[in-house]
Design a protein around this motif. Sequence first.
Motif, PDB file in Angstrom:
ATOM      1  N   VAL A  96       9.570  -1.092  -7.934  1.00 26.10           N
ATOM      2  CA  VAL A  96       8.269  -0.453  -7.692  1.00 26.10           C
ATOM      3  C   VAL A  96       7.120  -1.444  -7.889  1.00 26.10           C
ATOM      4  O   VAL A  96       6.085  -1.332  -7.220  1.00 26.10           O
ATOM      5  CB  VAL A  96       8.067   0.788  -8.586  1.00 26.10           C
ATOM      6  N   THR A  97       7.295  -2.405  -8.803  1.00 26.34           N
ATOM      7  CA  THR A  97       6.204  -3.366  -9.010  1.00 26.34           C
ATOM      8  C   THR A  97       6.185  -4.456  -7.947  1.00 26.34           C
ATOM      9  O   THR A  97       5.114  -4.938  -7.566  1.00 26.34           O
ATOM     10  CB  THR A  97       6.302  -4.007 -10.406  1.00 26.34           C
ATOM     11  N   PHE A  98       7.357  -4.833  -7.436  1.00 29.70           N
ATOM     12  CA  PHE A  98       7.395  -5.851  -6.393  1.00 29.70           C
ATOM     13  C   PHE A  98       6.818  -5.344  -5.073  1.00 29.70           C
ATOM     14  O   PHE A  98       6.564  -6.139  -4.167  1.00 29.70           O
ATOM     15  CB  PHE A  98       8.824  -6.346  -6.180  1.00 29.70           C
ATOM     16  N   ALA A  99       6.600  -4.035  -4.965  1.00 31.94           N
ATOM     17  CA  ALA A  99       5.931  -3.501  -3.772  1.00 31.94           C
ATOM     18  C   ALA A  99       4.494  -3.983  -3.669  1.00 31.94           C
ATOM     19  O   ALA A  99       3.851  -3.829  -2.628  1.00 31.94           O
ATOM     20  CB  ALA A  99       5.975  -1.973  -3.789  1.00 31.94           C
ATOM     21  N   VAL A 100       3.983  -4.585  -4.757  1.00 32.60           N
ATOM     22  CA  VAL A 100       2.637  -5.153  -4.745  1.00 32.60           C
ATOM     23  C   VAL A 100       2.474  -6.156  -3.611  1.00 32.60           C
ATOM     24  O   VAL A 100       1.427  -6.213  -2.952  1.00 32.60           O
ATOM     25  CB  VAL A 100       2.351  -5.842  -6.104  1.00 32.60           C
ATOM     26  N   ALA A 101       3.504  -6.963  -3.376  1.00 31.49           N
ATOM     27  CA  ALA A 101       3.411  -7.994  -2.334  1.00 31.49           C
ATOM     28  C   ALA A 101       3.167  -7.367  -0.966  1.00 31.49           C
ATOM     29  O   ALA A 101       2.368  -7.869  -0.168  1.00 31.49           O
ATOM     30  CB  ALA A 101       4.679  -8.835  -2.311  1.00 31.49           C
ATOM     31  N   GLY A 102       3.846  -6.254  -0.675  1.00 26.45           N
ATOM     32  CA  GLY A 102       3.645  -5.582   0.599  1.00 26.45           C
ATOM     33  C   GLY A 102       2.245  -5.017   0.731  1.00 26.45           C
ATOM     34  O   GLY A 102       1.622  -5.108   1.801  1.00 26.45           O
ATOM     35  N   ALA A 103       1.732  -4.435  -0.357  1.00 26.47           N
ATOM     36  CA  ALA A 103       0.376  -3.898  -0.327  1.00 26.47           C
ATOM     37  C   ALA A 103      -0.646  -5.014  -0.108  1.00 26.47           C
ATOM     38  O   ALA A 103      -1.589  -4.871   0.682  1.00 26.47           O
ATOM     39  CB  ALA A 103       0.081  -3.162  -1.636  1.00 26.47           C
ATOM     40  N   SER A 104      -0.440  -6.138  -0.797  1.00 25.29           N
ATOM     41  CA  SER A 104      -1.364  -7.276  -0.648  1.00 25.29           C
ATOM     42  C   SER A 104      -1.374  -7.785   0.785  1.00 25.29           C
ATOM     43  O   SER A 104      -2.437  -7.978   1.387  1.00 25.29           O
ATOM     44  CB  SER A 104      -0.952  -8.413  -1.596  1.00 25.29           C
ATOM     45  N   LEU A 135      -1.369   5.106  -0.961  1.00 25.17           N
ATOM     46  CA  LEU A 135      -0.522   6.301  -0.839  1.00 25.17           C
ATOM     47  C   LEU A 135       0.637   6.055   0.122  1.00 25.17           C
ATOM     48  O   LEU A 135       1.767   6.496  -0.117  1.00 25.17           O
ATOM     49  CB  LEU A 135      -1.352   7.496  -0.375  1.00 25.17           C
ATOM     50  N   ALA A 136       0.373   5.348   1.210  1.00 22.78           N
ATOM     51  CA  ALA A 136       1.448   5.016   2.156  1.00 22.78           C
ATOM     52  C   ALA A 136       2.478   4.107   1.503  1.00 22.78           C
ATOM     53  O   ALA A 136       3.690   4.286   1.685  1.00 22.78           O
ATOM     54  CB  ALA A 136       0.854   4.355   3.400  1.00 22.78           C
ATOM     55  N   ASP A 137       2.009   3.138   0.725  1.00 21.44           N
ATOM     56  CA  ASP A 137       2.933   2.259   0.003  1.00 21.44           C
ATOM     57  C   ASP A 137       3.759   3.055  -1.000  1.00 21.44           C
ATOM     58  O   ASP A 137       4.940   2.759  -1.227  1.00 21.44           O
ATOM     59  CB  ASP A 137       2.158   1.152  -0.711  1.00 21.44           C
ATOM     60  N   LEU A 138       3.154   4.075  -1.607  1.00 21.59           N
ATOM     61  CA  LEU A 138       3.889   4.924  -2.550  1.00 21.59           C
ATOM     62  C   LEU A 138       5.009   5.682  -1.836  1.00 21.59           C
ATOM     63  O   LEU A 138       6.108   5.827  -2.382  1.00 21.59           O
ATOM     64  CB  LEU A 138       2.915   5.907  -3.213  1.00 21.59           C
ATOM     65  N   CYS A 139       4.740   6.137  -0.617  1.00 24.87           N
ATOM     66  CA  CYS A 139       5.783   6.828   0.161  1.00 24.87           C
ATOM     67  C   CYS A 139       6.949   5.887   0.462  1.00 24.87           C
ATOM     68  O   CYS A 139       8.122   6.269   0.332  1.00 24.87           O
ATOM     69  CB  CYS A 139       5.194   7.367   1.460  1.00 24.87           C
ATOM     70  N   GLN A 140       6.640   4.659   0.848  1.00 27.76           N
ATOM     71  CA  GLN A 140       7.703   3.683   1.116  1.00 27.76           C
ATOM     72  C   GLN A 140       8.485   3.375  -0.149  1.00 27.76           C
ATOM     73  O   GLN A 140       9.721   3.265  -0.129  1.00 27.76           O
ATOM     74  CB  GLN A 140       7.107   2.400   1.695  1.00 27.76           C
ATOM     75  N   THR A 141       7.786   3.246  -1.273  1.00 25.88           N
ATOM     76  CA  THR A 141       8.466   2.973  -2.540  1.00 25.88           C
ATOM     77  C   THR A 141       9.395   4.116  -2.921  1.00 25.88           C
ATOM     78  O   THR A 141      10.512   3.885  -3.404  1.00 25.88           O
ATOM     79  CB  THR A 141       7.421   2.755  -3.653  1.00 25.88           C
ATOM     80  N   ALA A 142       8.956   5.360  -2.709  1.00 30.69           N
ATOM     81  CA  ALA A 142       9.796   6.513  -3.026  1.00 30.69           C
ATOM     82  C   ALA A 142      11.077   6.499  -2.192  1.00 30.69           C
ATOM     83  O   ALA A 142      12.179   6.775  -2.705  1.00 30.69           O
ATOM     84  CB  ALA A 142       9.021   7.805  -2.791  1.00 30.69           C
ATOM     85  N   LEU A 175       4.543   6.295 -10.794  1.00 37.89           N
ATOM     86  CA  LEU A 175       3.199   6.156 -11.349  1.00 37.89           C
ATOM     87  C   LEU A 175       2.883   4.690 -11.616  1.00 37.89           C
ATOM     88  O   LEU A 175       1.782   4.209 -11.316  1.00 37.89           O
ATOM     89  CB  LEU A 175       3.080   6.974 -12.635  1.00 37.89           C
ATOM     90  N   LEU A 176       3.849   3.961 -12.177  1.00 37.93           N
ATOM     91  CA  LEU A 176       3.651   2.530 -12.411  1.00 37.93           C
ATOM     92  C   LEU A 176       3.493   1.781 -11.088  1.00 37.93           C
ATOM     93  O   LEU A 176       2.634   0.904 -10.953  1.00 37.93           O
ATOM     94  CB  LEU A 176       4.829   1.958 -13.194  1.00 37.93           C
ATOM     95  N   GLY A 177       4.330   2.132 -10.103  1.00 36.02           N
ATOM     96  CA  GLY A 177       4.228   1.484  -8.801  1.00 36.02           C
ATOM     97  C   GLY A 177       2.885   1.724  -8.143  1.00 36.02           C
ATOM     98  O   GLY A 177       2.302   0.815  -7.533  1.00 36.02           O
ATOM     99  N   TYR A 178       2.361   2.954  -8.274  1.00 36.54           N
ATOM    100  CA  TYR A 178       1.053   3.248  -7.684  1.00 36.54           C
ATOM    101  C   TYR A 178      -0.043   2.457  -8.382  1.00 36.54           C
ATOM    102  O   TYR A 178      -0.957   1.932  -7.731  1.00 36.54           O
ATOM    103  CB  TYR A 178       0.756   4.743  -7.778  1.00 36.54           C
ATOM    104  N   ALA A 179       0.051   2.345  -9.709  1.00 30.63           N
ATOM    105  CA  ALA A 179      -0.936   1.560 -10.457  1.00 30.63           C
ATOM    106  C   ALA A 179      -0.922   0.109 -10.004  1.00 30.63           C
ATOM    107  O   ALA A 179      -1.983  -0.497  -9.759  1.00 30.63           O
ATOM    108  CB  ALA A 179      -0.644   1.654 -11.956  1.00 30.63           C
ATOM    109  N   PHE A 180       0.260  -0.457  -9.846  1.00 27.79           N
ATOM    110  CA  PHE A 180       0.358  -1.862  -9.448  1.00 27.79           C
ATOM    111  C   PHE A 180      -0.066  -2.065  -7.994  1.00 27.79           C
ATOM    112  O   PHE A 180      -0.487  -3.161  -7.617  1.00 27.79           O
ATOM    113  CB  PHE A 180       1.781  -2.368  -9.673  1.00 27.79           C
ATOM    114  N   SER A 181       0.041  -1.025  -7.164  1.00 31.06           N
ATOM    115  CA  SER A 181      -0.400  -1.182  -5.774  1.00 31.06           C
ATOM    116  C   SER A 181      -1.898  -1.437  -5.701  1.00 31.06           C
ATOM    117  O   SER A 181      -2.380  -2.082  -4.760  1.00 31.06           O
ATOM    118  CB  SER A 181      -0.017   0.050  -4.950  1.00 31.06           C
ATOM    119  N   TRP A 182      -2.659  -0.957  -6.687  1.00 32.14           N
ATOM    120  CA  TRP A 182      -4.094  -1.246  -6.709  1.00 32.14           C
ATOM    121  C   TRP A 182      -4.349  -2.707  -7.053  1.00 32.14           C
ATOM    122  O   TRP A 182      -5.332  -3.294  -6.577  1.00 32.14           O
ATOM    123  CB  TRP A 182      -4.804  -0.318  -7.688  1.00 32.14           C
TER     124      TRP A 182
END
Length: 289
Positions: A96-104, A135-142, A175-182
């Motif tokens: 969930v935290t490595f999804a940060v790269a995709g959001a960036s 929110l879209a990144d959160l859907c992909q992470t889920a 929740l942690l993944g969403y926080a890190f997406s910011w």
Amino acid sequence: MGTATGQATEHAIGAAMPRHRRGLSATLHDSWVVAKRNVRRMTRIPEIVIFGLMQPVMFVLLFSYVMGGAIKIPGAGSSSDTYIQFLMAGIFAQTVTFAVAGASAGIAEDMSKGLVDRFRSLPMARSAVLVGRTLADLCQTAFTMVVLALVALLVGWRIHDGLLRALGAFGLLLLLGYAFSWIGALIGLSVRSPEAATSAGLIWLFPLTFVSNAFVPVTSMPGWLQGVAYWNPFSATVQACRVLFGNQVGPVDQVWSMQHAALVSVLWSVVITAVFSWLAVRKYRSSTA
């Protein structure tokens, strides 16, 4: 006559310019529209989802079959599947935290292609672009979490304390993944290219995830590093998930952050979301002003 004509012209220009809607309901609506746009984009480019799945699956297989036999957990039994029970909460949190790269990279790409400038011309809330993206990144992470859980079940991981507590663990992870997406959103707004955003989004995550209780017990680290690992937001979420999954292997460390891991995890996620969402929206407004 001239004055009347000038006033009419100003009125026409003002009517033509987009008016940004105010209010929470309008912001939520705009965010939902942007989120749907990004989700549709992900479905039309399945490579994004596929490559996002490959890394966590490889981590599960490598750690469980290659390194699992060499890592011993103090106070745990000698069963062959002990390490996979210990490992999976860490792999879930890392995913969930490595999804940060995709959001960036996604936000940096939108900025470089001028898509954000087109959003600016629409009568929509400024924050909706970033909220919708996260929110879209959160859907992909889920979705990634569901597939990863199935793979983990195939290699021997099990939930031992019931479905409801397991859902609570997955909630903490999201929740942690969403926080890190910011954090990823702020990085994407701060660099000049998607390539730079991908690198900047990943490089700081490696020490964060490895200086934690995700892959080895904290007690195996040097004393000066243990304090960092115990109060790492990543460690709190991992420990909370182990308890909720019923995967606690060995004794729980007698540190307040580990004894109250679920509370610490939620607090970290809320603080990170509040701070970095404010910074990201502020950066977005200044970048597109």
